[in-house]
Design a protein around this motif. Structure first.
Motif, mmCIF file in Angstrom:
data_model
loop_
_atom_site.group_PDB
_atom_site.id
_atom_site.type_symbol
_atom_site.label_atom_id
_atom_site.label_comp_id
_atom_site.label_asym_id
_atom_site.label_seq_id
_atom_site.Cartn_x
_atom_site.Cartn_y
_atom_site.Cartn_z
ATOM 1 N N LEU A 41 2.844 -12.118 -4.529
ATOM 2 C CA LEU A 41 2.784 -11.182 -3.555
ATOM 3 C C LEU A 41 3.739 -10.105 -3.513
ATOM 4 C CD1 LEU A 41 1.018 -10.607 -1.047
ATOM 5 C CD2 LEU A 41 2.552 -11.924 0.369
ATOM 6 N N ASP A 42 4.934 -10.557 -3.772
ATOM 7 C CA ASP A 42 6.074 -9.765 -3.929
ATOM 8 C C ASP A 42 5.774 -8.555 -4.852
ATOM 9 O OD1 ASP A 42 6.082 -11.598 -5.814
ATOM 10 O OD2 ASP A 42 8.198 -11.311 -6.380
ATOM 11 N N ARG A 43 5.077 -8.980 -5.918
ATOM 12 C CA ARG A 43 4.689 -7.892 -6.967
ATOM 13 C C ARG A 43 3.652 -6.970 -6.520
ATOM 14 N NH1 ARG A 43 4.741 -8.371 -12.972
ATOM 15 N NH2 ARG A 43 6.072 -10.160 -13.333
ATOM 16 N N LEU A 44 2.682 -7.537 -5.883
ATOM 17 C CA LEU A 44 1.553 -6.736 -5.274
ATOM 18 C C LEU A 44 2.293 -5.840 -4.259
ATOM 19 C CD1 LEU A 44 -1.253 -9.409 -4.517
ATOM 20 C CD2 LEU A 44 -0.978 -7.665 -6.346
ATOM 21 N N GLN A 45 3.192 -6.297 -3.313
ATOM 22 C CA GLN A 45 3.575 -5.481 -2.381
ATOM 23 C C GLN A 45 4.554 -4.255 -3.036
ATOM 24 O OE1 GLN A 45 5.629 -8.721 -0.076
ATOM 25 N NE2 GLN A 45 4.122 -8.525 1.457
ATOM 26 N N ALA A 46 5.181 -4.539 -3.902
ATOM 27 C CA ALA A 46 6.210 -3.316 -4.721
ATOM 28 C C ALA A 46 5.005 -2.497 -5.142
ATOM 29 C CB ALA A 46 6.803 -3.967 -5.700
ATOM 30 N N LEU A 47 3.915 -2.711 -5.895
ATOM 31 C CA LEU A 47 2.814 -1.738 -6.233
ATOM 32 C C LEU A 47 2.215 -1.124 -4.936
ATOM 33 C CD1 LEU A 47 1.059 -0.981 -8.868
ATOM 34 C CD2 LEU A 47 -0.384 -2.976 -8.303
ATOM 35 N N GLU A 48 1.887 -1.752 -4.124
ATOM 36 C CA GLU A 48 1.355 -1.268 -2.686
ATOM 37 C C GLU A 48 2.319 0.050 -2.455
ATOM 38 O OE1 GLU A 48 1.370 -3.727 0.685
ATOM 39 O OE2 GLU A 48 -0.370 -2.451 1.735
ATOM 40 N N ALA A 49 3.452 -0.383 -2.194
ATOM 41 C CA ALA A 49 4.687 0.764 -1.612
ATOM 42 C C ALA A 49 4.715 1.737 -2.903
ATOM 43 C CB ALA A 49 5.879 0.221 -1.625
ATOM 44 N N GLU A 50 4.714 1.571 -4.076
ATOM 45 C CA GLU A 50 4.647 2.603 -5.070
ATOM 46 C C GLU A 50 3.411 3.589 -4.980
ATOM 47 O OE1 GLU A 50 4.839 1.364 -9.367
ATOM 48 O OE2 GLU A 50 3.123 2.845 -9.510
ATOM 49 N N ILE A 51 2.214 2.988 -4.814
ATOM 50 C CA ILE A 51 0.892 3.676 -4.958
ATOM 51 C C ILE A 51 0.754 4.516 -3.539
ATOM 52 C CG2 ILE A 51 -1.604 3.586 -4.761
ATOM 53 C CD1 ILE A 51 -1.290 1.211 -6.796
ATOM 54 N N GLU A 52 1.301 3.870 -2.493
ATOM 55 C CA GLU A 52 1.082 4.669 -1.159
ATOM 56 C C GLU A 52 2.181 5.774 -1.123
ATOM 57 O OE1 GLU A 52 -1.133 1.659 1.546
ATOM 58 O OE2 GLU A 52 1.016 1.678 1.858
ATOM 59 N N LYS A 53 3.438 5.832 -1.855
ATOM 60 C CA LYS A 53 4.308 6.800 -1.646
ATOM 61 C C LYS A 53 3.711 7.953 -2.562
ATOM 62 C CE LYS A 53 9.184 7.317 -2.707
ATOM 63 N NZ LYS A 53 10.469 6.707 -3.375
ATOM 64 N N SER A 54 3.089 7.655 -3.623
ATOM 65 C CA SER A 54 2.855 8.567 -4.489
ATOM 66 C C SER A 54 1.386 9.185 -4.391
ATOM 67 C CB SER A 54 2.939 8.370 -6.047
ATOM 68 O OG SER A 54 2.035 7.226 -6.206
ATOM 69 N N SER A 55 0.305 8.658 -3.578
ATOM 70 C CA SER A 55 -1.019 9.155 -3.378
ATOM 71 C C SER A 55 -1.319 8.878 -1.594
ATOM 72 C CB SER A 55 -1.905 8.379 -4.221
ATOM 73 O OG SER A 55 -1.879 7.261 -4.274
ATOM 74 N N GLN A 56 -2.313 9.511 -1.367
ATOM 75 C CA GLN A 56 -3.089 9.382 -0.304
ATOM 76 C C GLN A 56 -3.791 8.170 0.175
ATOM 77 O OE1 GLN A 56 -1.806 11.629 2.154
ATOM 78 N NE2 GLN A 56 -0.581 12.255 0.464
ATOM 79 N N VAL A 57 -3.954 7.263 -0.799
ATOM 80 C CA VAL A 57 -5.177 6.182 -0.721
ATOM 81 C C VAL A 57 -4.487 5.013 0.128
ATOM 82 C CG1 VAL A 57 -5.852 6.856 -3.185
ATOM 83 C CG2 VAL A 57 -4.379 4.991 -2.740
ATOM 84 N N GLU A 58 -5.420 4.419 0.594
ATOM 85 C CA GLU A 58 -5.007 2.981 1.247
ATOM 86 C C GLU A 58 -5.019 1.797 0.181
ATOM 87 O OE1 GLU A 58 -7.561 2.394 4.960
ATOM 88 O OE2 GLU A 58 -7.132 0.409 4.621
ATOM 89 N N VAL A 59 -3.915 1.190 0.576
ATOM 90 C CA VAL A 59 -3.871 -0.280 -0.388
ATOM 91 C C VAL A 59 -3.874 -1.195 0.487
ATOM 92 C CG1 VAL A 59 -2.343 -1.190 -2.213
ATOM 93 C CG2 VAL A 59 -2.711 1.340 -2.099
ATOM 94 N N ASN A 60 -4.609 -2.376 0.412
ATOM 95 C CA ASN A 60 -4.223 -3.652 0.912
ATOM 96 C C ASN A 60 -4.150 -4.846 -0.114
ATOM 97 O OD1 ASN A 60 -5.075 -2.880 3.716
ATOM 98 N ND2 ASN A 60 -6.889 -2.225 2.715
ATOM 99 N N VAL A 61 -3.122 -5.555 0.228
ATOM 100 C CA VAL A 61 -2.730 -6.722 -0.987
ATOM 101 C C VAL A 61 -3.102 -7.863 -0.185
ATOM 102 C CG1 VAL A 61 -1.224 -5.261 -2.177
ATOM 103 C CG2 VAL A 61 -0.288 -6.750 -0.454
ATOM 104 N N GLN A 62 -3.328 -8.966 -1.002
ATOM 105 C CA GLN A 62 -3.700 -10.266 -0.482
ATOM 106 C C GLN A 62 -3.002 -11.240 -1.527
ATOM 107 O OE1 GLN A 62 -6.621 -11.373 2.400
ATOM 108 N NE2 GLN A 62 -7.926 -9.667 1.582
#
Ligand SMILES: NC(=O)c1ccc[n+]([C@@H]2O[C@H](COP(=O)([O-])OP(=O)(O)OC[C@H]3O[C@@H](n4cnc5c(N)ncnc54)[C@H](OP(=O)(O)O)[C@@H]3O)[C@@H](O)[C@H]2O)c1
Length: 256
Positions: A41-62
């Motif tokens: 999950l920690d890796r997914l959360q880091a990726l989520e933060a990175e993507i949400e910072k650089s684009s307008q898309v919605e990211v959900n991780v589980q």
């Protein structure tokens, strides 16, 4: 090329590393919203933060172990509750575990590969595909492998799981006959991800496998997946096999 992925909703399994991580970034770059699953999950959360910072898309991780039916069911239920349906499912989570001749194989490794690559893919597909059939739209992209086309020494059970993924891609496709649901596979050759480290449990030995030639990068595979997903609705790429130019079969790699 026309971008048909803007605002689409993509579920990627095994998104915490390697292909899955690159696939997530590549879809986000096209403006697609993401559901990202993996165990770390920690890796997914880091990726989520990175993507949400650089684009307008919605990211959900589980946090999901695809071997666990209950976890898959609960995670799928959460995804299917959202406002948007799943347009593309990328069945990417998978691994090779161990590299032994069949008579010396570790049975736990076999179970892990069969449970993840085969049963995990089935569990996720069984949750998501009915919603695509109901809408008469959607796309499943299975990440197979050249290991599903050619057997190689000590590949045994990993080969068997990837041959099975190829069979399931074909089976899903014929079962979807008469619908607009598309079924594809992207089948890569040697790529430098964490794959060989996981398989050999030895970073140094794993790195040696990629010496003397240019293996595929995770981004190359992600580009292929986006290409397959972005084709017009009347086009279905059934199989996209890609290898490094230096590789002509699992065992034929031209090392300089
Ligand atoms: N690299 C290659 O040479 C190559 C070539 C052809 C095909 N492939 C296939 O490509 C796919 C991705 O591999 P990769 O090269 O990107 O390897 P990787 O870097 O090791 O990534 C594998 C991903 O799968 C996830 N995963 C593994 N077991 C899981 C489980 N039980 N539940 C949920 N997620 C799980 C891992 O996440 P967690 O550990 O966080 O769960 C990770 O995100 C696999 O299906 C592999 O067989 C790889």
């Amino acid at each position: 090329m026309t971008n048909r992925l803007q605002n689409k909703h993509i579920l990627v399994t095994g998104a915490s590393a390697g292909f899955g991580e690159a696939i997530a970034r590549a879809f986000a770059a096209q403006g697609a919203h993401l559901e990202l699953w993996a165990r770390r999950l920690d890796r997914l959360q880091a990726l989520e933060a990175e993507i949400e910072k650089s684009s307008q898309v919605e990211v959900n991780v589980q946090q999901v172990d695809v071997r666990d039916r209950d976890q898959v069911h609960a995670a799928a239920a959460a995804v299917l509750k959202r406002d948007r349906p799943v347009d593309v499912l990328v069945n990417n989570a998978g691994l090779a575990s161990g590299f032994d001749p069949i008579h010396e194989g570790n049975v736990d490794d076999w179970e892990t590969m069969i449970d993840t690559n085969l049963k995990g893919l089935l569990y996720v597909t069984r949750e998501i595909l009915p919603t695509m059939v109901a809408r008469n739209a959607g796309h499943v992209i299975n990440i197979g492998s050249v290991a599903g086309y050619w057997i190689y020494p000590k590949g045994n059970v990993y080969n068997a799981t990837k041959y099975a993924v190829r069979a399931l891609t074909e089976a899903m496709s014929v079962d979807m006959f008469g619908t607009n649901v598309r079924i594809s596979s992207v089948d890569p050759g040697a790529a430098n991800t964490e794959f060989s480290q996981v398989r050999l449990r030895d970073v140094e030995r794993a790195n040696k496998l990629y010496e003397g030639y240019q293996p595929l990068k995770a981004e190359d595979v992600a580009d292929a997946v986006v290409y397959v997903a972005n084709t017009p609705p009347h086009v279905m790429i059934t199989k996209l096999v890609l290898t490094p130019t230096a590789q002509r079969s699992p065992t034929m790699i031209d090392r300089k």
